[in-house]
Design a protein around this motif. Structure first.
Motif, PDB file in Angstrom:
ATOM      1  N   LEU A  39       0.754  -1.036   0.054  1.00 14.97           N
ATOM      2  CA  LEU A  39      -0.099   0.024   0.160  1.00 14.97           C
ATOM      3  C   LEU A  39       0.955   1.150  -0.159  1.00 14.97           C
ATOM      4  O   LEU A  39       1.716   1.234   0.820  1.00 14.97           O
ATOM      5  CB  LEU A  39      -0.843  -0.056   1.284  1.00 14.97           C
ATOM      6  CG  LEU A  39      -1.597  -1.212   1.640  1.00 14.97           C
ATOM      7  CD1 LEU A  39      -2.601  -1.145   2.660  1.00 14.97           C
ATOM      8  CD2 LEU A  39      -2.378  -1.780   0.463  1.00 14.97           C
ATOM      9  N   ALA A  40       0.613   2.181  -0.908  1.00 13.76           N
ATOM     10  CA  ALA A  40       1.241   3.417  -0.989  1.00 13.76           C
ATOM     11  C   ALA A  40       0.480   4.738  -0.782  1.00 13.76           C
ATOM     12  O   ALA A  40      -0.478   4.727  -1.520  1.00 13.76           O
ATOM     13  CB  ALA A  40       2.149   3.437  -2.343  1.00 13.76           C
ATOM     14  N   GLU A  72      10.904  10.697  -7.121  1.00  7.02           N
ATOM     15  CA  GLU A  72      12.007   9.835  -6.281  1.00  7.02           C
ATOM     16  C   GLU A  72      10.954   9.047  -5.342  1.00  7.02           C
ATOM     17  O   GLU A  72      11.338   7.969  -4.872  1.00  7.02           O
ATOM     18  CB  GLU A  72      12.723  10.533  -5.424  1.00  7.02           C
ATOM     19  CG  GLU A  72      11.959  11.745  -4.715  1.00  7.02           C
ATOM     20  CD  GLU A  72      11.798  13.119  -5.430  1.00  7.02           C
ATOM     21  OE1 GLU A  72      11.721  14.091  -4.521  1.00  7.02           O
ATOM     22  OE2 GLU A  72      11.583  13.163  -6.623  1.00  7.02           O
ATOM     23  N   ASP A  73       9.769   9.206  -5.092  1.00  7.15           N
ATOM     24  CA  ASP A  73       8.833   8.519  -4.327  1.00  7.15           C
ATOM     25  C   ASP A  73       8.175   7.142  -4.877  1.00  7.15           C
ATOM     26  O   ASP A  73       8.427   6.107  -4.289  1.00  7.15           O
ATOM     27  CB  ASP A  73       7.804   9.541  -3.731  1.00  7.15           C
ATOM     28  CG  ASP A  73       7.887   9.997  -2.417  1.00  7.15           C
ATOM     29  OD1 ASP A  73       9.340  10.244  -2.357  1.00  7.15           O
ATOM     30  OD2 ASP A  73       7.178  10.502  -1.708  1.00  7.15           O
ATOM     31  N   THR A  74       7.866   7.420  -6.167  1.00 10.98           N
ATOM     32  CA  THR A  74       7.483   6.471  -6.863  1.00 10.98           C
ATOM     33  C   THR A  74       8.490   5.267  -7.321  1.00 10.98           C
ATOM     34  O   THR A  74       8.273   4.135  -7.221  1.00 10.98           O
ATOM     35  CB  THR A  74       6.842   6.611  -8.432  1.00 10.98           C
ATOM     36  OG1 THR A  74       7.596   7.427  -8.884  1.00 10.98           O
ATOM     37  CG2 THR A  74       5.765   7.562  -7.914  1.00 10.98           C
ATOM     38  N   ARG A  76      11.146   4.988  -5.299  1.00  7.03           N
ATOM     39  CA  ARG A  76      11.367   4.195  -3.802  1.00  7.03           C
ATOM     40  C   ARG A  76      10.261   3.057  -3.511  1.00  7.03           C
ATOM     41  O   ARG A  76      10.577   2.083  -3.162  1.00  7.03           O
ATOM     42  CB  ARG A  76      11.354   5.241  -2.867  1.00  7.03           C
ATOM     43  CG  ARG A  76      12.042   4.571  -1.499  1.00  7.03           C
ATOM     44  CD  ARG A  76      12.044   5.983  -0.551  1.00  7.03           C
ATOM     45  NE  ARG A  76      11.044   6.786  -0.573  1.00  7.03           N
ATOM     46  CZ  ARG A  76       9.992   7.076   0.017  1.00  7.03           C
ATOM     47  NH1 ARG A  76       9.575   6.079   0.685  1.00  7.03           N
ATOM     48  NH2 ARG A  76       9.204   7.949   0.063  1.00  7.03           N
ATOM     49  N   ALA A  77       9.158   3.439  -3.911  1.00  9.42           N
ATOM     50  CA  ALA A  77       7.954   2.511  -3.685  1.00  9.42           C
ATOM     51  C   ALA A  77       7.952   1.366  -4.393  1.00  9.42           C
ATOM     52  O   ALA A  77       8.125   0.224  -3.828  1.00  9.42           O
ATOM     53  CB  ALA A  77       6.527   3.263  -4.000  1.00  9.42           C
ATOM     54  N   VAL A  78       8.547   1.458  -5.518  1.00 10.95           N
ATOM     55  CA  VAL A  78       8.709   0.151  -6.490  1.00 10.95           C
ATOM     56  C   VAL A  78       9.937  -0.522  -5.999  1.00 10.95           C
ATOM     57  O   VAL A  78       9.722  -1.799  -5.866  1.00 10.95           O
ATOM     58  CB  VAL A  78       8.616   0.472  -8.067  1.00 10.95           C
ATOM     59  CG1 VAL A  78       9.110  -0.669  -8.872  1.00 10.95           C
ATOM     60  CG2 VAL A  78       7.265   1.226  -8.525  1.00 10.95           C
ATOM     61  N   GLY A  79      10.808   0.220  -5.818  1.00 12.61           N
ATOM     62  CA  GLY A  79      12.101  -0.522  -5.218  1.00 12.61           C
ATOM     63  C   GLY A  79      11.679  -1.108  -3.846  1.00 12.61           C
ATOM     64  O   GLY A  79      12.464  -2.206  -3.560  1.00 12.61           O
ATOM     65  N   PHE A  80      10.828  -0.761  -3.073  1.00 14.38           N
ATOM     66  CA  PHE A  80      10.656  -1.305  -1.891  1.00 14.38           C
ATOM     67  C   PHE A  80       9.640  -2.761  -2.109  1.00 14.38           C
ATOM     68  O   PHE A  80      10.010  -3.612  -1.348  1.00 14.38           O
ATOM     69  CB  PHE A  80       9.533  -0.540  -1.012  1.00 14.38           C
ATOM     70  CG  PHE A  80       8.837  -1.158   0.241  1.00 14.38           C
ATOM     71  CD1 PHE A  80       9.631  -1.041   1.305  1.00 14.38           C
ATOM     72  CD2 PHE A  80       7.834  -1.801   0.137  1.00 14.38           C
ATOM     73  CE1 PHE A  80       9.038  -1.731   2.434  1.00 14.38           C
ATOM     74  CE2 PHE A  80       7.108  -2.432   1.164  1.00 14.38           C
ATOM     75  CZ  PHE A  80       7.781  -2.243   2.468  1.00 14.38           C
ATOM     76  N   VAL A  81       8.985  -2.545  -2.988  1.00 17.19           N
ATOM     77  CA  VAL A  81       8.389  -4.126  -3.562  1.00 17.19           C
ATOM     78  C   VAL A  81       9.486  -5.066  -4.009  1.00 17.19           C
ATOM     79  O   VAL A  81       9.189  -6.107  -3.584  1.00 17.19           O
ATOM     80  CB  VAL A  81       7.403  -3.580  -4.609  1.00 17.19           C
ATOM     81  CG1 VAL A  81       6.769  -4.987  -5.054  1.00 17.19           C
ATOM     82  CG2 VAL A  81       6.237  -2.645  -4.208  1.00 17.19           C
ATOM     83  N   LEU A  82      10.251  -4.607  -4.832  1.00 20.79           N
ATOM     84  CA  LEU A  82      11.260  -5.504  -5.418  1.00 20.79           C
ATOM     85  C   LEU A  82      12.067  -5.933  -4.375  1.00 20.79           C
ATOM     86  O   LEU A  82      12.550  -7.303  -4.415  1.00 20.79           O
ATOM     87  CB  LEU A  82      12.016  -4.857  -6.466  1.00 20.79           C
ATOM     88  CG  LEU A  82      11.323  -4.314  -7.755  1.00 20.79           C
ATOM     89  CD1 LEU A  82      12.222  -3.726  -8.681  1.00 20.79           C
ATOM     90  CD2 LEU A  82      10.571  -5.464  -8.406  1.00 20.79           C
ATOM     91  N   TRP A 124       1.851   8.949 -14.720  1.00 21.31           N
ATOM     92  CA  TRP A 124       2.972   8.986 -15.209  1.00 21.31           C
ATOM     93  C   TRP A 124       4.235   8.442 -14.538  1.00 21.31           C
ATOM     94  O   TRP A 124       5.157   7.572 -15.256  1.00 21.31           O
ATOM     95  CB  TRP A 124       3.200  10.350 -16.007  1.00 21.31           C
ATOM     96  CG  TRP A 124       4.601  10.693 -16.688  1.00 21.31           C
ATOM     97  CD1 TRP A 124       5.830  11.379 -16.229  1.00 21.31           C
ATOM     98  CD2 TRP A 124       5.194  10.257 -17.907  1.00 21.31           C
ATOM     99  NE1 TRP A 124       6.780  11.673 -16.851  1.00 21.31           N
ATOM    100  CE2 TRP A 124       6.562  10.710 -17.994  1.00 21.31           C
ATOM    101  CE3 TRP A 124       4.563   9.445 -19.037  1.00 21.31           C
ATOM    102  CZ2 TRP A 124       7.176  10.510 -19.292  1.00 21.31           C
ATOM    103  CZ3 TRP A 124       5.551   9.432 -19.874  1.00 21.31           C
ATOM    104  CH2 TRP A 124       6.640   9.729 -20.280  1.00 21.31           C
ATOM    105  N   ASN A 125       4.484   8.970 -13.431  1.00 16.80           N
ATOM    106  CA  ASN A 125       5.694   8.650 -12.573  1.00 16.80           C
ATOM    107  C   ASN A 125       5.560   7.167 -12.234  1.00 16.80           C
ATOM    108  O   ASN A 125       6.460   6.417 -12.403  1.00 16.80           O
ATOM    109  CB  ASN A 125       5.741   9.459 -11.231  1.00 16.80           C
ATOM    110  CG  ASN A 125       6.133  10.675 -11.584  1.00 16.80           C
ATOM    111  OD1 ASN A 125       6.908  11.161 -12.577  1.00 16.80           O
ATOM    112  ND2 ASN A 125       6.010  11.815 -10.550  1.00 16.80           N
ATOM    113  N   CYS A 126       4.194   6.702 -11.882  1.00 13.44           N
ATOM    114  CA  CYS A 126       4.219   5.115 -11.594  1.00 13.44           C
ATOM    115  C   CYS A 126       4.386   4.146 -12.473  1.00 13.44           C
ATOM    116  O   CYS A 126       4.986   3.105 -12.717  1.00 13.44           O
ATOM    117  CB  CYS A 126       2.625   5.297 -10.940  1.00 13.44           C
ATOM    118  SG  CYS A 126       2.295   5.733  -9.284  1.00 13.44           S
TER     119      CYS A 126
END
Length: 256
Positions: A39-40, A72-74, A76-82, A124-126
């Protein structure tokens, strides 16, 4: 165990705007359908409470505080999932917000920028970060949350209408570009949906809910879970030959 035989069984799914409304409902529906959910959103207290609730049902859930208007937040969010789960299978780009009803010629730059930054730039970022992760994993599924405002025009909401049209444009462009690489991209276009913001709007504008019902063949307000169910289907293999589509979830509002 939650979702043992669900539509999204075994998938790792990221949901933006997940702290309330359609996003929170989607977290519950996706978890029920077997997904591991990340969840983001910006409100950590709400995210923490929802993750605890989901874990109480036996679901696997985590959260990452995210402002989708910031690249930078999106990332980081995808990086967290990975980092936590090793892959990203599905994403619901739901984060967005509305605005006060102001005539176009009176709209200032700050209002325009705030609407476009979340509703258009946020998607777009996501998309950029999610697609990169999915390409590395051999494919995936994405749903973007547009609106009936992305299918038709409503008065005194020009930036919102423009942003939600842009979401549908991003959806079609990404679907066309990545279909052959195993990534499906679709959108939902909700009609008026019950949420905290909408409930406040109804309270401040007596009669508006009844007027909207009168213009809708199914004369009622949608529940957030109804939008979540449509998104879950589009993300699942049940929709395996659907890409580039925008599905109205509006009780027939855009049909008439």
């Amino acid at each position: 165990m939650a979702g043992e035989h669900g539509l999204l069984r075994g998938r790792v799914a990221l949901i933006t705007g997940a702290s309330s409304g359609i996003g929170a409902a989607s977290a519950r529906v996706f978890a029920r359908e077997g997904a591991t959910v990340v969840l983001a959103a910006r409100r950590e207290d709400r995210l923490r409470e929802l993750v605890e609730e989901l874990r109480g049902t036996g679901a696997e859930a985590a959260y990452v505080v995210t402002d989708v208007s910031r690249r930078e937040d999106t990332r980081r969010a995808v990086g967290f999932v990975l980092e936590r789960y090793g892959r990203l299978d599905s994403a619901f780009n739901n984060a967005g917000w509305g605005m006060g009803r102001t005539p176009l010629h009176l709209m200032d730059d700050a209002a325009y920028d705030s609407i476009m930054d979340v509703n258009a730039r946020g998607v777009w970022n996501c998309l950029r970060d999610e697609i990169a992760a999915m390409l590395a994993n051999g494919g995936g599924t994405i749903v973007n949350n547009s609106s009936v405002g992305g299918l038709l025009a409503t008065p005194v909401a020009a930036p919102y209408v423009a942003a939600k049209h842009a979401v549908i444009g991003f959806t079609k462009a990404a679907a066309a570009e990545y279909a052959a690489q195993g990534i499906r991209v679709n959108a939902v276009a909700p009609g008026t949906t019950r949420s905290e913001v909408v409930a406040d709007w109804f309270a401040q504008n007596p009669g508006i809910e009844e007027a909207l019902h009168a213009a809708t063949p199914q004369p009622r307000t949608a529940e957030p879970e109804e939008i979540a169910e449509a998104a879950a289907w589009l993300l699942s293999d049940r929709a395996s030959f659907v890409t580039g589509a925008t599905v109205p979830v509006d009780g027939g509002f855009t049909m008439v």
